[in-house]
Design an enzyme around this catalytic site. Structure first.
Site, PDB file in Angstrom:
ATOM      1  N   GLY A  15       0.829  -1.201   0.000  1.00  0.00           N
ATOM      2  CA  GLY A  15       0.000   0.000   0.000  1.00  0.00           C
ATOM      3  C   GLY A  15       0.862   1.249   0.000  1.00  0.00           C
ATOM      4  O   GLY A  15       1.914   1.294   0.642  1.00  0.00           O
ATOM      5  N   ARG A  76       1.142  -5.346  -5.872  1.00  0.00           N
ATOM      6  CA  ARG A  76       1.353  -6.641  -5.242  1.00  0.00           C
ATOM      7  C   ARG A  76       1.750  -7.638  -6.337  1.00  0.00           C
ATOM      8  O   ARG A  76       1.324  -7.523  -7.482  1.00  0.00           O
ATOM      9  CB  ARG A  76       0.097  -7.090  -4.509  1.00  0.00           C
ATOM     10  CG  ARG A  76      -0.350  -6.048  -3.470  1.00  0.00           C
ATOM     11  CD  ARG A  76      -1.365  -6.601  -2.501  1.00  0.00           C
ATOM     12  NE  ARG A  76      -1.857  -5.534  -1.621  1.00  0.00           N
ATOM     13  CZ  ARG A  76      -1.222  -5.083  -0.566  1.00  0.00           C
ATOM     14  NH1 ARG A  76      -0.040  -5.589  -0.240  1.00  0.00           N
ATOM     15  NH2 ARG A  76      -1.730  -4.111   0.175  1.00  0.00           N
ATOM     16  N   ASP A 107       4.873  -5.177   6.114  1.00  0.00           N
ATOM     17  CA  ASP A 107       5.345  -6.525   6.439  1.00  0.00           C
ATOM     18  C   ASP A 107       5.398  -7.455   5.227  1.00  0.00           C
ATOM     19  O   ASP A 107       6.282  -8.306   5.128  1.00  0.00           O
ATOM     20  CB  ASP A 107       4.515  -7.136   7.573  1.00  0.00           C
ATOM     21  CG  ASP A 107       3.021  -7.164   7.279  1.00  0.00           C
ATOM     22  OD1 ASP A 107       2.611  -6.716   6.187  1.00  0.00           O
ATOM     23  OD2 ASP A 107       2.271  -7.633   8.144  1.00  0.00           O
ATOM     24  N   THR A 130       3.906   2.623   5.924  1.00  0.00           N
ATOM     25  CA  THR A 130       2.506   2.202   6.064  1.00  0.00           C
ATOM     26  C   THR A 130       1.802   3.151   7.014  1.00  0.00           C
ATOM     27  O   THR A 130       2.352   3.486   8.066  1.00  0.00           O
ATOM     28  CB  THR A 130       2.395   0.756   6.587  1.00  0.00           C
ATOM     29  OG1 THR A 130       1.038   0.500   6.999  1.00  0.00           O
ATOM     30  CG2 THR A 130       3.312   0.507   7.775  1.00  0.00           C
ATOM     31  N   ASP A 132      -0.663   2.570   8.884  1.00  0.00           N
ATOM     32  CA  ASP A 132      -1.235   1.909  10.064  1.00  0.00           C
ATOM     33  C   ASP A 132      -0.312   1.926  11.282  1.00  0.00           C
ATOM     34  O   ASP A 132      -0.753   1.643  12.396  1.00  0.00           O
ATOM     35  CB  ASP A 132      -1.607   0.459   9.744  1.00  0.00           C
ATOM     36  CG  ASP A 132      -2.808   0.354   8.826  1.00  0.00           C
ATOM     37  OD1 ASP A 132      -3.619   1.303   8.814  1.00  0.00           O
ATOM     38  OD2 ASP A 132      -2.930  -0.649   8.116  1.00  0.00           O
ATOM     39  N   ASP A 134       1.915  -0.206  12.073  1.00  0.00           N
ATOM     40  CA  ASP A 134       1.780  -1.551  12.643  1.00  0.00           C
ATOM     41  C   ASP A 134       3.036  -2.396  12.480  1.00  0.00           C
ATOM     42  O   ASP A 134       2.969  -3.624  12.439  1.00  0.00           O
ATOM     43  CB  ASP A 134       0.582  -2.275  12.018  1.00  0.00           C
ATOM     44  CG  ASP A 134       0.688  -2.407  10.504  1.00  0.00           C
ATOM     45  OD1 ASP A 134       1.617  -1.805   9.912  1.00  0.00           O
ATOM     46  OD2 ASP A 134      -0.143  -3.105   9.903  1.00  0.00           O
ATOM     47  N   ARG A 176      -6.885  -2.217  10.197  1.00  0.00           N
ATOM     48  CA  ARG A 176      -7.483  -3.562  10.170  1.00  0.00           C
ATOM     49  C   ARG A 176      -7.061  -4.390  11.371  1.00  0.00           C
ATOM     50  O   ARG A 176      -7.852  -5.139  11.936  1.00  0.00           O
ATOM     51  CB  ARG A 176      -7.092  -4.271   8.874  1.00  0.00           C
ATOM     52  CG  ARG A 176      -7.765  -5.622   8.661  1.00  0.00           C
ATOM     53  CD  ARG A 176      -7.324  -6.243   7.358  1.00  0.00           C
ATOM     54  NE  ARG A 176      -5.879  -6.447   7.323  1.00  0.00           N
ATOM     55  CZ  ARG A 176      -5.104  -6.120   6.291  1.00  0.00           C
ATOM     56  NH1 ARG A 176      -5.624  -5.563   5.229  1.00  0.00           N
ATOM     57  NH2 ARG A 176      -3.801  -6.340   6.338  1.00  0.00           N
TER      58      ARG A 176
END
Length: 328
Positions: A15, A76, A107, A130, A132, A134, A176
């Site tokens: 992303g 991707r 990741d 990213t 997020d 995360d 998410r």
């Protein structure tokens, strides 16, 4: 003794996130500073397999530090998940005379880099990109600060409408698996409730909280919901439940979605990207590989890629407590 690095490739994958262009710029200019060649790979691992390389120098990345998205494009790639696909990619890198690789992503991107290094002993360094936040091993990932500011700005605007029409808004933000954006944006925008994957508030407790808000005189409310929240199957299911079980609220839903990934990166993300790009290049020059560049307590750090992938990005418990006090 590790091979001397003379040519470094840089790519963005997964992303997109604000700050990726700034990170590419930093890698390219760090290479120029150290008199190394630099090559950009279009469309992530897909472009690596197809040999879609472009030479980059200090002048070719001017004017991109303020641009959102990634000019190298992102995609991707199922073929890179296979041994044959990675072999083709390695052949292309060798043919181009590339000695090392900087990957910018999350990741999934790092997992691909780990496999690539393990199979071909190819030097790789990761930069976490990213929204997020995360990834373990860094306090902040590229794009997170920009996404936060985008979310807060949107929630502020939604609150104007909520107040004007005496409405309850469920505002869904990205997240998410983790609730960093929801928690921080919710506190920053003064949300009445914040729902995140890490804390299962429960639907009944949510309704009771909204009832208390109504009794206290609030005619409008904002509930910030991380997309991975476990209370309902979706934010729209939450809306339907509240519609059926709580009188006096005109309930609406706003899903911020991919707008959080776009836009000009904040100053924080631009500076972070610049620091990470330089650290990535200089780490490769020093013979380091299989690490992710990060910042912990504002100090540049290196974390093994495997640890960055498998580790947990922990939610700020103190901020959860602050949010509970603020929503009293």
């Amino acid at each position: 003794m590790s091979k001397k690095i003379t040519k470094i490739a840089v790519m963005t994958s997964g992303g997109d996130a604000p700050g990726m262009n700034a990170a590419v710029r930093s890698v390219v200019r760090a290479c120029a500073y150290h008199e190394l060649e630099c090559v950009g790979i279009h469309r992530g691992y897909d472009g690596m397999i197809e040999g879609d390389f472009i030479p980059l120098d200090a002048r070719s990345v001017r004017g991109i530090i303020n641009k959102g998205g990634t000019f190298l494009k992102s995609a991707r790639c199922e073929r890179f998940r296979t041994t044959d696909g990675r072999q083709i990619a390695h052949n292309q890198m060798v043919k181009e005379g590339i000695d090392a690789l900087v990957v910018i992503g999350g990741d999934g991107t790092f997992t691909g880099a780990l496999h690539f290094n393990a199979e071909f002993d190819f030097p790789v360094i990761g930069i976490p990109g990213t929204i997020d936040n995360d990834i373990s091993g860094t306090d902040r990932t590229l794009g997170y600060d920009t996404a936060l500011n985008t979310a807060v700005d949107a929630i502020d605007k939604i609150r104007d409408t909520a107040h004007s029409h005496d409405r309850l808004f469920f505002v869904e933000v990205m997240g998410r698996d983790v609730g960093h954006i929801a928690l921080n944006a919710g506190v920053g925008a003064g949300a009445e409730e914040i729902l995140i994957p890490e804390e299962d508030m429960g639907i009944e407790r949510l309704v009771e909280s909204l009832q208390r808000s109504k009794i206290s005189g609030k005619s409008s409310s904002i509930v910030v919901v991380a997309e991975g929240d476990k209370i309902g199957k979706s934010v729209f299911e939450l809306k339907d439940y509240v519609d059926e079980n709580l009188e006096g609220y005109d309930v609406r839903v706003s899903v911020l979605g991919h707008m959080q990934r776009g836009g000009s990166p904040t100053c924080y993300d631009r500076v972070l990207a610049s620091r990470m790009g330089v650290k990535a290049v200089e780490s490769l020059i020093e013979g380091k590989s299989n690490f992710m560049v990060g910042t912990i307590h504002d100090k540049m750090t290196l974390t093994p890629l495997e640890q960055a992938i498998k580790g947990e990005s922990k939610i700020n418990k103190e901020l959860i407590r602050v949010s509970e006090i603020m929503t009293t």
